[in-house]
Structure formats: C-alpha cells, structure tokens
Scaffold this motif. Structure first.
Motif, mmCIF file in Angstrom:
data_model
loop_
_atom_site.group_PDB
_atom_site.id
_atom_site.type_symbol
_atom_site.label_atom_id
_atom_site.label_comp_id
_atom_site.label_asym_id
_atom_site.label_seq_id
_atom_site.Cartn_x
_atom_site.Cartn_y
_atom_site.Cartn_z
ATOM 1 N N LEU A 1 -0.911 10.219 -2.765
ATOM 2 C CA LEU A 1 -1.503 10.787 -3.985
ATOM 3 C C LEU A 1 -3.038 10.761 -3.924
ATOM 4 C CD1 LEU A 1 0.910 9.253 -6.662
ATOM 5 C CD2 LEU A 1 0.969 11.551 -5.668
ATOM 6 N N LYS A 2 -3.583 9.794 -3.208
ATOM 7 C CA LYS A 2 -5.049 9.702 -3.074
ATOM 8 C C LYS A 2 -5.598 10.830 -2.214
ATOM 9 C CE LYS A 2 -5.929 4.781 -3.217
ATOM 10 N NZ LYS A 2 -6.213 3.650 -2.350
ATOM 11 N N LEU B 1 9.098 9.962 -1.974
ATOM 12 C CA LEU B 1 8.175 10.931 -1.379
ATOM 13 C C LEU B 1 8.586 11.162 0.077
ATOM 14 C CD1 LEU B 1 5.251 12.412 -1.430
ATOM 15 C CD2 LEU B 1 4.503 10.344 -0.245
ATOM 16 N N VAL B 2 8.764 12.426 0.459
ATOM 17 C CA VAL B 2 9.037 12.733 1.868
ATOM 18 C C VAL B 2 7.694 13.014 2.542
ATOM 19 C CG1 VAL B 2 10.288 14.180 3.513
ATOM 20 C CG2 VAL B 2 11.251 13.771 1.233
ATOM 21 N N CYS B 3 7.354 12.237 3.555
ATOM 22 C CA CYS B 3 6.063 12.415 4.232
ATOM 23 C C CYS B 3 6.271 12.287 5.740
ATOM 24 C CB CYS B 3 5.051 11.394 3.712
ATOM 25 S SG CYS B 3 5.586 9.698 3.904
ATOM 26 N N ASN C 1 2.665 8.488 6.966
ATOM 27 C CA ASN C 1 3.229 7.704 5.867
ATOM 28 C C ASN C 1 2.192 6.811 5.194
ATOM 29 O OD1 ASN C 1 2.926 5.820 7.871
ATOM 30 N ND2 ASN C 1 4.869 4.769 7.465
ATOM 31 N N TYR C 2 0.895 7.073 5.504
ATOM 32 C CA TYR C 2 -0.132 6.262 4.841
ATOM 33 C C TYR C 2 -1.376 7.088 4.520
ATOM 34 C CZ TYR C 2 -2.102 1.820 3.355
ATOM 35 O OH TYR C 2 -2.617 0.794 2.592
ATOM 36 N N GLY C 3 -1.169 8.291 4.013
ATOM 37 C CA GLY C 3 -2.282 9.073 3.477
ATOM 38 C C GLY C 3 -3.022 9.969 4.445
ATOM 39 N N PHE C 4 -2.674 9.916 5.741
ATOM 40 C CA PHE C 4 -3.351 10.803 6.691
ATOM 41 C C PHE C 4 -2.959 12.252 6.401
ATOM 42 C CE2 PHE C 4 -2.423 13.413 10.454
ATOM 43 C CZ PHE C 4 -3.694 13.581 10.977
ATOM 44 N N LYS D 1 3.185 1.710 -2.450
ATOM 45 C CA LYS D 1 1.896 1.684 -1.746
ATOM 46 C C LYS D 1 1.724 2.958 -0.895
ATOM 47 C CE LYS D 1 -0.044 -1.521 1.478
ATOM 48 N NZ LYS D 1 0.251 -2.771 2.166
ATOM 49 N N GLY D 2 2.775 3.341 -0.205
ATOM 50 C CA GLY D 2 2.732 4.560 0.612
ATOM 51 C C GLY D 2 2.607 5.800 -0.247
ATOM 52 N N ILE D 3 3.324 5.809 -1.370
ATOM 53 C CA ILE D 3 3.242 6.959 -2.296
ATOM 54 C C ILE D 3 1.813 7.084 -2.820
ATOM 55 C CG2 ILE D 3 4.012 7.829 -4.546
ATOM 56 C CD1 ILE D 3 6.762 6.524 -3.970
#
Ligand SMILES: [Zn+2]
Length: 297
Positions: free
Chosen positions: A194-195, A151-153, A123-126, A188-190
């Motif tokens: 995206l990054k 966003l589903v992550c 939930n944080y870009g990993f 922030k999580g989304i």
C-alpha cells in the motif's frame, strides 16, 4: 497429484514423463528442469517445468501450500478478467508429481512459458521501474475484491501470464500460522504494498478506492478512458483449518463462473461456483529410462 479447489481433495493418477538431466534455472530454494509429458507430446506441443527443492528434506506440505496458493491466485485472476480490463491476466496451472523411481521424491510441475520473464512487484513493496499498469492493478484488485483480507503480490511471468505469486493474509496473524507459507508476511507485507502502490488507469477503470493515484496517463489505458458502471463484487473468503494448518478458500459471485477448461495444461480455477474436476493422465520417462510417477495433490 491434482488439487481440486472446490472439494479441497487431491486425486492421484499415474503418468510417465521425460526430464532433462540438468536444470535450466536455479533459484534460492528450487531448481527447475524442462519436462515432457510423453502421453500428450504427440497432441500438444507443451513443455513443462519440474521444480525440485534444493533442500532434500523439504517438507511436502510446502509444495502443497505453493500449489494451493497458485490456484488461489488463478481464481482471483479469473475474477479480474470478468470485468474486461484491456489486458487479461492468468496464472499457469500447477500440480505435484511424485517420482516413484526416485524414492517418492515430490516436485512441483507447471507449464513452461517462453518469452522475456519479468518480475513486476515482490512481497515487500518492490515495484519494477517500468511500473506496468495491469500487474500493479491486479495486486490492488486482489486486495479489494477479497475485502482487505489478502493481497496477491510477487507478480511475475511472461507478459500477463504469471507464476510463483505470494499471497499475504490477515488470517493467522495471532496464531503465528499463516496460510500460504513462509512468504506470507501478513499485514506488514500488505502495508508495504500500500505504501509503494500508485493507482493507475486500470485501477480507476475498476473503480478501486484510490491509493497514491498517478496523474499522468501512461501505459495500458481502457478504450476512451472509460470506467465501469458498477463497483466490483467482493468475494467472501473462508478461513479454515485443514491438516492442522490454516487454509483459505472463496466463492465467486453468482454468474462469475470461469470458463471450464478442457486442456491439461490449463485447469483448476480456484474460485468457481460450479463444481469442476479435471483429470490428467501423463506418461513419463526420466533421462532416457521410463519412470512411473504419481501425480499427487
Ligand atoms: Zn491501484
């Protein structure tokens, strides 16, 4: 308790289960036990997972939010599959169990999936180093099909049958009360997703607006490298207050109704334009002694 996402009601049925005395897995927040449904054990060879909070004072609402989140993700998965990607995805059904003989303790239940378990993103870009196309494209799809509202992550599970997702939403940013619990990091999580996301062959097939496209063709690709004729149909998401907190729902586009499910272990699609209710009846026994339980949603 079983949650009906169409009516947003929980219905209760009594059941009997048998639970292992010791957990087979322990996370930061929950312990997981193998569980059998004694009513169904003669008919289907299914083992369930009973998840119990390590914190004895866990708010029951946390369980409710987790089940709602998993069923919501399951509904988005049905929409993803509607477009016939090379690999279909799914989330296991989830519901709650109240253990009458353990002082009414509430726990979460879902079908046990056996096989190598993998976490594809968090939930944080990993992003897992193998960066499989289907799960990463599914997260990107969820963001587009819901018009950038969520966003589903935290996509994880066995092959493409997933469990324990997290949903980030833009709703609730201003109120400090986001739907779907503490793991919802909002915009922030989304942004972190995206990054780090790199669009792959499945994103291209679905005609998702490209994000950092990968140029090499690796992993699962559509037959003949085709793309869909039309763009995906976006879902109208509703945000509403229920029980003093924010929740979300959505309606599948006309004609996208998921296939009705008959099995107890696979039920309750979230985004259906047909009303569906599925009932469960289980019988349970705990560590050798019979236990009468209520399924609660
Ligand atoms: Zn993408």
């Amino acid at each position: 308790m079983i949650f009906d996402p169409n009516t947003r009601n929980w219905h209760i049925e009594k059941t009997m289960i048998k639970v292992d005395a010791t957990p087979f897995a322990k996370g930061g927040l929950r312990m997981a036990y193998h569980m059998l449904d004694l009513d169904l054990v003669d008919r289907e060879n299914v083992t369930y997972v009973l998840k119990v909070s390590i914190d004895p004072d866990e708010d029951v609402d946390v369980y409710h939010r987790d089940v709602e989140m998993q069923l919501f993700a399951k509904g988005i998965a049905e929409q993803f599959n509607y477009y016939n990607p090379p690999k279909k995805v799914g989330f296991v059904g989830a519901w709650l169990l109240k253990l009458v003989k353990r002082g009414g303790q509430v726990c979460a239940v879902e079908r046990f999936i056996s096989g190598p378990y993998r976490k594809h993103n968090n939930n944080y870009g990993f992003v897992n180093e193998d960066e499989r196309n289907t799960p990463q494209a599914f997260s990107h799809f969820s963001y587009e099909v819901c018009k950038h509202q969520l966003l589903v992550c935290d996509i994880q599970g066995v092959a493409d049958l997933y469990t324990d997702p997290q949903i980030h939403t833009t709703a609730g940013e201003d109120k400090g009360d986001r739907p779907f619990g503490k793991g919802n990091l909002g915009q922030k999580g989304i942004d972190q997703f995206l990054k780090s996301h790199r669009c792959n062959a499945i994103c291209r097939y679905l005609k998702l607006p490209p994000i950092n496209p990968r140029f090499e063709e690796i992993g699962t690709v559509p037959v003949d490298n085709t793309v869909m004729q039309k763009e995906i149909e976006r879902i109208n998401i509703r945000v509403f207050e229920v029980g003093g907190r924010l929740a979300m729902g959505g309606l599948a586009p006309e004609g996208h109704a998921p296939t009705p499910r008959a099995s107890k272990s696979e039920h309750l699609p979230l985004l259906s334009n047909k009303k569906q209710t599925t009932k469960i009846t289980i019988t349970a026994e705990e560590s050798g002694s019979n236990c009468e339980c209520c399924l609660v949603m």
